[in-house]
Design a protein around this motif. Structure first.
Motif, PDB file in Angstrom:
ATOM      1  N   CYS A 247       0.882  -1.175   0.000  1.00 18.03           N
ATOM      2  CA  CYS A 247       0.000   0.000   0.000  1.00 18.03           C
ATOM      3  C   CYS A 247       0.915   1.218   0.000  1.00 18.03           C
ATOM      4  O   CYS A 247       2.109   1.092  -0.275  1.00 18.03           O
ATOM      5  CB  CYS A 247      -0.982  -0.010   1.170  1.00 18.03           C
ATOM      6  SG  CYS A 247      -0.299   0.262   2.814  1.00 18.03           S
ATOM      7  N   GLY A 248       0.400   2.377   0.307  1.00 14.42           N
ATOM      8  CA  GLY A 248       1.237   3.576   0.295  1.00 14.42           C
ATOM      9  C   GLY A 248       2.402   3.489   1.264  1.00 14.42           C
ATOM     10  O   GLY A 248       3.535   3.814   0.915  1.00 14.42           O
ATOM     11  N   THR A 249       2.137   3.042   2.491  1.00 16.39           N
ATOM     12  CA  THR A 249       3.186   2.960   3.514  1.00 16.39           C
ATOM     13  C   THR A 249       3.509   1.544   3.952  1.00 16.39           C
ATOM     14  O   THR A 249       4.534   1.315   4.586  1.00 16.39           O
ATOM     15  CB  THR A 249       2.780   3.732   4.783  1.00 16.39           C
ATOM     16  OG1 THR A 249       1.617   3.092   5.343  1.00 16.39           O
ATOM     17  CG2 THR A 249       2.508   5.197   4.483  1.00 16.39           C
ATOM     18  N   GLY A 250       2.639   0.593   3.688  1.00 15.74           N
ATOM     19  CA  GLY A 250       2.792  -0.774   4.186  1.00 15.74           C
ATOM     20  C   GLY A 250       2.180  -0.959   5.562  1.00 15.74           C
ATOM     21  O   GLY A 250       2.049  -2.082   6.038  1.00 15.74           O
ATOM     22  N   ILE A 251       1.769   0.117   6.188  1.00 16.17           N
ATOM     23  CA  ILE A 251       1.270   0.039   7.562  1.00 16.17           C
ATOM     24  C   ILE A 251      -0.205  -0.389   7.603  1.00 16.17           C
ATOM     25  O   ILE A 251      -0.553  -1.384   8.243  1.00 16.17           O
ATOM     26  CB  ILE A 251       1.475   1.377   8.294  1.00 16.17           C
ATOM     27  CG1 ILE A 251       2.969   1.675   8.416  1.00 16.17           C
ATOM     28  CG2 ILE A 251       0.824   1.337   9.673  1.00 16.17           C
ATOM     29  CD1 ILE A 251       3.292   3.082   8.888  1.00 16.17           C
ATOM     30  N   GLY A 252      -1.068   0.343   6.928  1.00 15.51           N
ATOM     31  CA  GLY A 252      -2.497   0.042   6.988  1.00 15.51           C
ATOM     32  C   GLY A 252      -2.825  -1.357   6.523  1.00 15.51           C
ATOM     33  O   GLY A 252      -3.605  -2.081   7.162  1.00 15.51           O
ATOM     34  N   ILE A 253      -2.221  -1.766   5.423  1.00 19.53           N
ATOM     35  CA  ILE A 253      -2.527  -3.079   4.862  1.00 19.53           C
ATOM     36  C   ILE A 253      -1.991  -4.200   5.757  1.00 19.53           C
ATOM     37  O   ILE A 253      -2.589  -5.267   5.854  1.00 19.53           O
ATOM     38  CB  ILE A 253      -2.031  -3.155   3.399  1.00 19.53           C
ATOM     39  CG1 ILE A 253      -2.849  -4.156   2.601  1.00 19.53           C
ATOM     40  CG2 ILE A 253      -0.529  -3.363   3.313  1.00 19.53           C
ATOM     41  CD1 ILE A 253      -2.710  -4.002   1.095  1.00 19.53           C
TER      42      ILE A 253
END
Length: 150
Positions: free
Chosen positions: A68-74
């Motif tokens: 995802c954009g940062t790897g955090i949310g996903i």
């Protein structure tokens, strides 16, 4: 590298990097299982984190890769499933330690935070690095029902 199945998915922000990583999986001897998204139209990252988690849980894939954009949310979305140990990584060292010490079975990457070559390095390390076990086994086993199996 074995001929293992590795699920891969992304939201719209990670679509282009996901495509590159899916190609790289093939070069590394893995079979990519592409769970979407299939273009850059806006989608919700939790849907793709859940798709990877379900593929890991039901045995369709041995490991997974999320972007995802940062790897955090996903990664948060995927980690809601106890069979998943998703680690957001930003370099090869963090990726190696996530495998060695945490038995991470899902690699999460941020398309807006790292470049394609670093992401490919992370992918290679993720696939090649074994879990150390030993003193880490007890701790990883406390994480959920899928712990210390890969």
């Amino acid at each position: 590298m074995s001929d293992r199945v590795v699920a891969i998915a992304s939201d719209h922000a990670g679509y282009r990097l996901k495509q590159e990583l899916a190609e790289e999986l093939g070069k590394l001897g893995a079979q990519p299982l592409d769970l979407g998204t299939h273009d850059e139209e806006s989608v919700d990252y939790p849907d793709f984190g859940r798709a990877i988690a379900e593929a890991i849980e039901n045995g369709r894939a041995e490991r997974g890769v999320l972007v995802c954009g940062t790897g955090i949310g996903i990664s948060i979305a995927a980690n809601r499933n106890p069979a998943v140990r998703a680690a957001p990584c930003h370099d090869a060292t963090i990726t190696r330690l996530a495998r060695q010490h945490n038995d991470a079975n899902v690699l999460a990457l941020g398309a807006r935070t790292i470049g394609a070559e670093v992401a490919k390095d992370c992918l290679r390390v993720f696939l090649e690095t074994p879990f150390e076990g030993g003193r880490h086994e007890r701790r990883v086993a406390k994480l959920g029902n899928g712990a210390a199996r890969t």
